[in-house]
Design an enzyme around this catalytic site. Structure first.
Site, PDB file in Angstrom:
ATOM      1  N   SER A 141      10.314  -4.588 -23.019  1.00 34.00           N
ATOM      2  CA  SER A 141       9.312  -3.752 -22.036  1.00 34.00           C
ATOM      3  C   SER A 141       9.123  -4.652 -20.833  1.00 34.00           C
ATOM      4  O   SER A 141       9.278  -5.764 -20.973  1.00 34.00           O
ATOM      5  CB  SER A 141       8.051  -3.568 -23.003  1.00 34.00           C
ATOM      6  N   TYR A 154       1.107  -7.121 -28.625  1.00 34.99           N
ATOM      7  CA  TYR A 154       2.250  -6.359 -28.042  1.00 34.99           C
ATOM      8  C   TYR A 154       3.081  -6.969 -27.368  1.00 34.99           C
ATOM      9  O   TYR A 154       4.418  -7.118 -27.414  1.00 34.99           O
ATOM     10  CB  TYR A 154       1.919  -4.789 -27.578  1.00 34.99           C
TER      11      TYR A 154
HETATM   12  N1  LIG Z   1       7.052   4.371 -23.838  1.00 42.33           N
HETATM   13  C1  LIG Z   1       6.749   3.462 -23.038  1.00 42.33           C
HETATM   14  O1  LIG Z   1       6.106   3.565 -21.962  1.00 42.33           O
HETATM   15  C2  LIG Z   1       7.605   1.997 -23.393  1.00 42.33           C
HETATM   16  C3  LIG Z   1       7.634   1.377 -22.290  1.00 42.33           C
HETATM   17  C4  LIG Z   1       8.540  -0.023 -22.671  1.00 42.33           C
HETATM   18  C5  LIG Z   1       8.821  -0.012 -23.912  1.00 42.33           C
HETATM   19  N2  LIG Z   1       8.712   0.960 -24.873  1.00 42.33           N
HETATM   20  C6  LIG Z   1       9.481   0.483 -26.314  1.00 42.33           C
HETATM   21  O2  LIG Z   1      10.283   1.662 -26.363  1.00 42.33           O
HETATM   22  C7  LIG Z   1      10.421   1.856 -27.872  1.00 42.33           C
HETATM   23  C8  LIG Z   1      10.041   3.463 -28.174  1.00 42.33           C
HETATM   24  O3  LIG Z   1       8.977   3.582 -27.626  1.00 42.33           O
HETATM   25  P1  LIG Z   1       8.376   5.248 -27.497  1.00 42.33           P
HETATM   26  O4  LIG Z   1       7.331   5.323 -26.550  1.00 42.33           O
HETATM   27  O5  LIG Z   1       9.694   6.230 -27.576  1.00 42.33           O
HETATM   28  O6  LIG Z   1       7.656   5.171 -28.988  1.00 42.33           O
HETATM   29  P2  LIG Z   1       7.207   6.578 -29.962  1.00 42.33           P
HETATM   30  O7  LIG Z   1       7.382   7.840 -29.128  1.00 42.33           O
HETATM   31  O8  LIG Z   1       5.965   6.115 -30.558  1.00 42.33           O
HETATM   32  O9  LIG Z   1       8.463   6.715 -30.956  1.00 42.33           O
HETATM   33  C9  LIG Z   1       8.542   5.417 -31.843  1.00 42.33           C
HETATM   34  C10 LIG Z   1       9.768   5.802 -32.656  1.00 42.33           C
HETATM   35  O10 LIG Z   1       9.724   4.441 -33.556  1.00 42.33           O
HETATM   36  C11 LIG Z   1       9.994   4.780 -34.997  1.00 42.33           C
HETATM   37  N3  LIG Z   1       9.271   3.746 -35.785  1.00 42.33           N
HETATM   38  C12 LIG Z   1       7.939   3.303 -35.891  1.00 42.33           C
HETATM   39  N4  LIG Z   1       7.903   2.680 -36.911  1.00 42.33           N
HETATM   40  C13 LIG Z   1       8.917   2.504 -37.686  1.00 42.33           C
HETATM   41  C14 LIG Z   1       9.436   1.651 -38.676  1.00 42.33           C
HETATM   42  N5  LIG Z   1       8.690   0.852 -39.360  1.00 42.33           N
HETATM   43  N6  LIG Z   1      10.776   1.796 -38.941  1.00 42.33           N
HETATM   44  C15 LIG Z   1      11.816   2.743 -38.076  1.00 42.33           C
HETATM   45  N7  LIG Z   1      11.333   3.192 -37.300  1.00 42.33           N
HETATM   46  C16 LIG Z   1       9.794   3.214 -36.791  1.00 42.33           C
HETATM   47  C17 LIG Z   1       9.251   6.159 -34.946  1.00 42.33           C
HETATM   48  O11 LIG Z   1       9.611   6.631 -36.039  1.00 42.33           O
HETATM   49  P3  LIG Z   1       8.750   7.891 -36.984  1.00 42.33           P
HETATM   50  O12 LIG Z   1       8.369   8.993 -35.690  1.00 42.33           O
HETATM   51  O13 LIG Z   1       9.624   8.675 -38.036  1.00 42.33           O
HETATM   52  O14 LIG Z   1       7.590   7.175 -37.477  1.00 42.33           O
HETATM   53  C18 LIG Z   1       9.502   6.690 -33.623  1.00 42.33           C
HETATM   54  O15 LIG Z   1      10.929   7.257 -33.813  1.00 42.33           O
HETATM   55  C19 LIG Z   1       9.313   0.942 -28.375  1.00 42.33           C
HETATM   56  O16 LIG Z   1      10.010  -0.226 -28.962  1.00 42.33           O
HETATM   57  C20 LIG Z   1       8.346   0.622 -27.414  1.00 42.33           C
HETATM   58  O17 LIG Z   1       7.878  -0.600 -27.632  1.00 42.33           O
HETATM   59  C21 LIG Z   1       7.955   2.020 -24.636  1.00 42.33           C
END
Ligand SMILES: NC(=O)c1ccc[n+]([C@@H]2O[C@H](COP(=O)([O-])OP(=O)(O)OC[C@H]3O[C@@H](n4cnc5c(N)ncnc54)[C@H](OP(=O)(O)O)[C@@H]3O)[C@@H](O)[C@H]2O)c1
Length: 248
Positions: A141, A154
């Site tokens: 991130s 985080y």
């Molecule tokens: N969105 C942003 O602004 C942003 C920015 C920078 C970095 N990121 C990073 O990008 C990644 C995805 O973010 P997102 O915003 O797309 O998240 P999200 O919409 O909350 O989706 C999270 C995903 O991770 C899965 N997950 C959570 N706990 C898990 C576990 N214990 N084992 C396996 N899978 C698990 C969830 O599965 P279930 O739905 O089945 O629980 C879901 O598929 C993360 O690493 C986050 O830190 C996001």
């Protein structure tokens, strides 16, 4: 010619958000894709349905990446179905924000267990199968350089991801496995809606400081993942690509 024809990819946390977009984009370039989820079976099934309807191949695989047996299980299920593994995208992640006074053991372990331990356990299981020309992509991130207040845990997890990315690039380089990280800025996902990021002052401030003047969408990150997974990025390893419309 499709960039990823003949390749097999496993995307963790692909039931929604950034992971779902990456899974679809890898499949659109010809990869066979394992779509991992922890609890959202319906979301993962939808992603698989979309890929198959477009003529691709995909399976949904349940597994909590923070548990060694389950991380190994989802890698084994991928190899059992598709016969090999070339690309691992460590995308599963959780984020919770809070000031130093609000940090608890649970807040710490929940985020470090999924974001750091989960990445290590899944990579450990995957590199038993990934051979020469393979690629590991870690979703970090932009917080690691931005360091926003009230995000110590985080941001700490993603700082660890950046460091591990550099270590594993050196460790796996001799095996011709590339390891790179993508550092997204704010992306509109189910997770950022639930966390209250979308529509917040934080979002508005970020957009005002973003040269391309918007927040990101999951596809913005998926295109970078396709590039890193493909031979176009064959000379890149240990890199951290910020994908944030110029926001830092
Ligand atoms: N969105 C942003 O602004 C942003 C920015 C920078 C970095 N990121 C990073 O990008 C990644 C995805 O973010 P997102 O915003 O797309 O998240 P999200 O919409 O909350 O989706 C999270 C995903 O991770 C899965 N997950 C959570 N706990 C898990 C576990 N214990 N084992 C396996 N899978 C698990 C969830 O599965 P279930 O739905 O089945 O629980 C879901 O598929 C993360 O690493 C986050 O830190 C996001």
């Amino acid at each position: 010619m499709s960039k990823l024809a003949g390749k097999v990819a496993l995307v963790t946390g692909a039931s929604k958000g950034i992971g779902a977009a990456i899974a679809k984009a890898l499949a659109a370039e010809g990869a066979h894709v394992a779509v991992n989820y922890a609890s959202s079976k319906a979301g993962a099934d939808d992603v698989v349905k979309t890929i198959v309807a477009a003529g691709g191949k995909a399976i949904a695989v349940q597994g909590d990446v923070s548990k060694a047996e389950q991380a190994k299980g989802l890698v084994d299920a991928t190899v059992k179905e598709f016969g090999r593994l070339d690309v691992l995208v460590n995308n599963s992640g959780v984020y919770e924000f809070g000031a130093i006074e609000e940090i608890t053991e649970e807040h710490y372990h929940r985020q470090f267990n999924v974001n750091v331990l989960g990445l290590l356990l899944t990579t450990q299981a995957a590199v038993k199968h990934i051979g020469e020309g393979g690629s590991v992509i870690n979703i970090s991130s932009v917080v690691t350089s931005m360091a926003p207040p009230a995000s110590a845990v985080y941001t700490g997890t993603k700082g660890a991801v950046d460091a591990i990315n550099s270590v594993l690039a050196k460790e796996l380089g001799p095996r011709k496995i590339r390891v790179n990280a993508i550092l997204p800025g704010i992306i509109e996902t189910e997770g950022t809606h639930t966390a209250g990021v979308i529509g917040s002052d934080f979002e508005h401030t970020a957009v005002a400081q973003t040269p391309l003047a918007r927040i990101g969408q999951p596809d913005d990150i998926a295109k970078v993942a396709v590039f890193l997974a493909s031979d176009d990025a064959g000379w890149l390893t240990g890199e951290r690509l910020t994908a944030a419309g110029g926001f830092r």
